[in-house]
Motif scaffolding. Structure first.
Motif, PDB file in Angstrom:
ATOM      1  N   HIS A  80       4.997  15.558   7.861  1.00 11.26           N
ATOM      2  CA  HIS A  80       5.067  14.411   9.561  1.00 11.26           C
ATOM      3  C   HIS A  80       4.415  15.858  10.876  1.00 11.26           C
ATOM      4  N   ARG A  81       4.010  15.528  11.270  1.00 19.55           N
ATOM      5  CA  ARG A  81       3.244  16.536  12.005  1.00 19.55           C
ATOM      6  C   ARG A  81       3.437  16.187  13.565  1.00 19.55           C
ATOM      7  N   GLY A  82       4.146  16.395  14.513  1.00 17.11           N
ATOM      8  CA  GLY A  82       3.804  16.001  15.935  1.00 17.11           C
ATOM      9  C   GLY A  82       3.472  14.561  16.430  1.00 17.11           C
ATOM     10  N   LEU A  83       2.109  14.025  17.342  1.00 13.02           N
ATOM     11  CA  LEU A  83       1.505  13.219  17.635  1.00 13.02           C
ATOM     12  C   LEU A  83       0.004  13.109  16.194  1.00 13.02           C
ATOM     13  N   PHE A  84       0.239  12.684  15.043  1.00 13.36           N
ATOM     14  CA  PHE A  84      -0.818  12.591  14.700  1.00 13.36           C
ATOM     15  C   PHE A  84      -1.291  11.523  13.776  1.00 13.36           C
ATOM     16  N   TRP A  85      -2.614  10.851  13.377  1.00 10.19           N
ATOM     17  CA  TRP A  85      -3.205   9.531  12.195  1.00 10.19           C
ATOM     18  C   TRP A  85      -3.336   9.630  11.618  1.00 10.19           C
ATOM     19  N   GLY A  86      -3.196   8.505  10.368  1.00 17.66           N
ATOM     20  CA  GLY A  86      -3.800   8.776   8.990  1.00 17.66           C
ATOM     21  C   GLY A  86      -2.919   7.541   8.504  1.00 17.66           C
ATOM     22  N   TRP A  87      -3.553   7.173   7.521  1.00 21.71           N
ATOM     23  CA  TRP A  87      -3.464   6.079   6.738  1.00 21.71           C
ATOM     24  C   TRP A  87      -2.437   6.590   5.201  1.00 21.71           C
ATOM     25  N   PRO A  88      -1.774   6.083   4.340  1.00 21.91           N
ATOM     26  CA  PRO A  88      -0.941   6.314   3.285  1.00 21.91           C
ATOM     27  C   PRO A  88      -1.470   5.817   2.268  1.00 21.91           C
ATOM     28  N   ASP A  89      -2.848   4.806   2.405  1.00 19.33           N
ATOM     29  CA  ASP A  89      -3.598   4.415   1.517  1.00 19.33           C
ATOM     30  C   ASP A  89      -5.539   3.792   1.926  1.00 19.33           C
ATOM     31  N   ALA A 103     -17.778   6.567   9.484  1.00 23.13           N
ATOM     32  CA  ALA A 103     -17.765   6.608   7.372  1.00 23.13           C
ATOM     33  C   ALA A 103     -19.274   7.901   7.516  1.00 23.13           C
ATOM     34  N   VAL A 104     -19.737   8.785   7.086  1.00 22.50           N
ATOM     35  CA  VAL A 104     -21.039   9.396   7.106  1.00 22.50           C
ATOM     36  C   VAL A 104     -21.779   8.270   6.008  1.00 22.50           C
ATOM     37  N   ASP A 105     -21.596   8.016   4.547  1.00 23.40           N
ATOM     38  CA  ASP A 105     -22.323   7.730   4.338  1.00 23.40           C
ATOM     39  C   ASP A 105     -22.145   6.106   3.436  1.00 23.40           C
ATOM     40  N   LYS A 106     -20.735   6.405   2.840  1.00 23.15           N
ATOM     41  CA  LYS A 106     -20.041   5.485   1.496  1.00 23.15           C
ATOM     42  C   LYS A 106     -18.991   5.259   2.845  1.00 23.15           C
ATOM     43  N   PRO A 107     -18.858   3.669   2.821  1.00 28.25           N
ATOM     44  CA  PRO A 107     -17.254   3.110   3.886  1.00 28.25           C
ATOM     45  C   PRO A 107     -16.179   3.551   2.710  1.00 28.25           C
ATOM     46  N   ILE A 108     -15.673   4.047   3.378  1.00 27.70           N
ATOM     47  CA  ILE A 108     -13.836   4.301   3.639  1.00 27.70           C
ATOM     48  C   ILE A 108     -13.077   3.379   4.101  1.00 27.70           C
ATOM     49  N   VAL A 109     -12.839   2.817   2.848  1.00 28.90           N
ATOM     50  CA  VAL A 109     -11.019   1.315   3.180  1.00 28.90           C
ATOM     51  C   VAL A 109      -9.895   2.176   3.617  1.00 28.90           C
ATOM     52  N   ILE A 110      -9.559   1.382   4.531  1.00 27.28           N
ATOM     53  CA  ILE A 110      -7.815   2.132   5.019  1.00 27.28           C
ATOM     54  C   ILE A 110      -6.639   1.437   5.221  1.00 27.28           C
ATOM     55  N   HIS A 111      -5.524   1.371   4.630  1.00 28.13           N
ATOM     56  CA  HIS A 111      -4.488   0.435   4.637  1.00 28.13           C
ATOM     57  C   HIS A 111      -3.394   0.932   4.777  1.00 28.13           C
ATOM     58  N   GLY A 112      -2.133   0.221   5.410  1.00 32.09           N
ATOM     59  CA  GLY A 112      -1.089  -0.005   5.874  1.00 32.09           C
ATOM     60  C   GLY A 112      -0.690   0.556   4.258  1.00 32.09           C
ATOM     61  N   GLN A 113       0.536   1.605   4.450  1.00 30.69           N
ATOM     62  CA  GLN A 113       1.786   1.428   3.241  1.00 30.69           C
ATOM     63  C   GLN A 113       1.893   0.194   2.676  1.00 30.69           C
ATOM     64  N   LYS A 114       1.393  -0.301   1.400  1.00 29.82           N
ATOM     65  CA  LYS A 114       1.515  -1.083   1.164  1.00 29.82           C
ATOM     66  C   LYS A 114       2.629  -1.325  -0.181  1.00 29.82           C
ATOM     67  N   GLN A 115       3.925  -0.007  -0.019  1.00 31.49           N
ATOM     68  CA  GLN A 115       4.629  -0.276  -1.374  1.00 31.49           C
ATOM     69  C   GLN A 115       5.885  -0.830  -0.537  1.00 31.49           C
ATOM     70  N   GLU A 116       6.533  -1.888  -0.716  1.00 33.96           N
ATOM     71  CA  GLU A 116       7.441  -3.506  -0.414  1.00 33.96           C
ATOM     72  C   GLU A 116       7.330  -3.649   0.985  1.00 33.96           C
ATOM     73  N   ASN A 117       5.435  -3.653   1.170  1.00 30.81           N
ATOM     74  CA  ASN A 117       5.005  -4.126   2.461  1.00 30.81           C
ATOM     75  C   ASN A 117       5.330  -3.745   3.579  1.00 30.81           C
ATOM     76  N   LYS A 118       5.374  -2.453   3.382  1.00 30.56           N
ATOM     77  CA  LYS A 118       6.033  -1.492   5.058  1.00 30.56           C
ATOM     78  C   LYS A 118       5.243  -1.852   5.843  1.00 30.56           C
ATOM     79  N   GLY A 119       3.510  -1.149   5.549  1.00 30.50           N
ATOM     80  CA  GLY A 119       2.775  -1.743   6.297  1.00 30.50           C
ATOM     81  C   GLY A 119       2.391  -0.141   7.692  1.00 30.50           C
ATOM     82  N   TYR A 120       2.784   1.156   7.754  1.00 27.75           N
ATOM     83  CA  TYR A 120       2.529   1.573   8.313  1.00 27.75           C
ATOM     84  C   TYR A 120       1.795   2.075   8.263  1.00 27.75           C
TER      85      TYR A 120
END
Length: 279
Positions: free
Chosen positions: A172-181, A256-273
């Motif tokens: 965790h780091r202040g105000l940041f942005w990212g996806w766990p999956d 994305a530079v060349d290949k697609p990047i698929v991003i998801h929220g946290q899938k574990q227990e449908n948390k979704g964050y």
């Protein structure tokens, strides 16, 4: 409540800095508001950033205004804050002009190139730090090293209201942005907890300070196994504080530079964050 500015005639600023008049009217500002309302309007003509003022015909009041680069895009935007005592100007034609005397900026930047941190102050008080260089707290594992996030963000009394490298969640780091999956070409990575992918700062796109707001933009990228897989644009626009709080606009864009990047929220227990996060 929707805020809008209706443009009634154009603005042209020549290379030498001369400006023709531009008129606006402000709509949607609450008549009984208790705090200032940030207002933004695109300017559809070529113009240069700088300090301006808005004044109603036959009215001595002057509203400070500022032209700044549009967040994440081309052109410029007109920014101002309508204070509660000026709400009655809504609907009136407001003339934009350059002030006769230089207008002092409320904000200033200080860059620490050794630590890789950009400090922002408003009238001498700390507002936030943007960590553009790699950060690692003493005693924290090397794989928690990271960059490209805002910390600390400060409250109205100068207190830090964000955390970095907390013991319960080092990532965790202040105000940041990212996806766990995240999936890139069949490889699972996570910017959320810094697994297999790294954010890096490239350069400053621009910085602006003035009487109304402060703004900075950066270019960077996402890297997997040393390979750049996405471009990242980060833009912050910071408004003045009042007795209630402060508005902060953040624009984020990933390509994305060349290949697609698929991003998801946290899938574990449908948390979704996932996505933007404030610790």
């Amino acid at each position: 409540m929707t805020l809008a500015i209706a443009l009634t005639c154009g603005l042209v600023i020549a290379a030498g800095g001369a400006a023709e008049d531009m008129h606006f009217s402000i709509e949607g500002v609450p008549a009984n508001g208790l705090v200032g309302v940030p207002v933004v309007s695109p300017v559809p003509h070529e113009a240069s950033p700088g300090s301006f003022a808005l004044q109603a015909v036959g009215d001595e009041r002057v509203l400070p205004a500022q032209l700044v680069p549009a967040l994440g895009g081309k052109g410029v935007e007109l920014c101002l804050v309508v204070l509660p005592g000026d709400a009655d100007l809504a609907g009136q034609p407001l003339r934009v002009r350059r002030p006769a005397d230089p207008v002092a900026a409320r904000f200033r930047f200080e860059e620490d190139t050794v630590r890789g941190v950009l400090h922002l102050f408003e009238e001498g008080k700390p507002v936030l730090d943007y960590c553009f260089g790699m950060q690692l707290k003493e005693g924290v594992p090397e794989n928690r090293r990271r960059a490209c996030y805002a910390h600390p963000i400060y409250g109205l009394d100068g207190e830090a209201i964000t955390d970095d490298f907390p013991k319960d969640h080092y990532h965790h780091r202040g105000l940041f942005w990212g996806w766990p999956d995240m999936d890139r070409d069949g490889k699972s990575v996570s910017i959320w907890d810094l697994r297999g992918v790294e954010q890096r700062f490239d350069k400053w796109v621009g910085r602006e300070v003035g009487p109304v707001c402060a703004q900075f933009e950066t270019d960077g990228g996402w890297y997997v196994d040393g390979e750049r897989v996405a471009d990242e644009r980060v833009c912050f626009r910071v408004w003045p504080a009042d007795e209630v709080g402060r508005a902060l606009d953040v624009y984020l864009r990933w390509t994305a530079v060349d290949k697609p990047i698929v991003i998801h929220g946290q899938k574990q227990e449908n948390k979704g964050y996932g996505g933007p996060n404030l610790r």
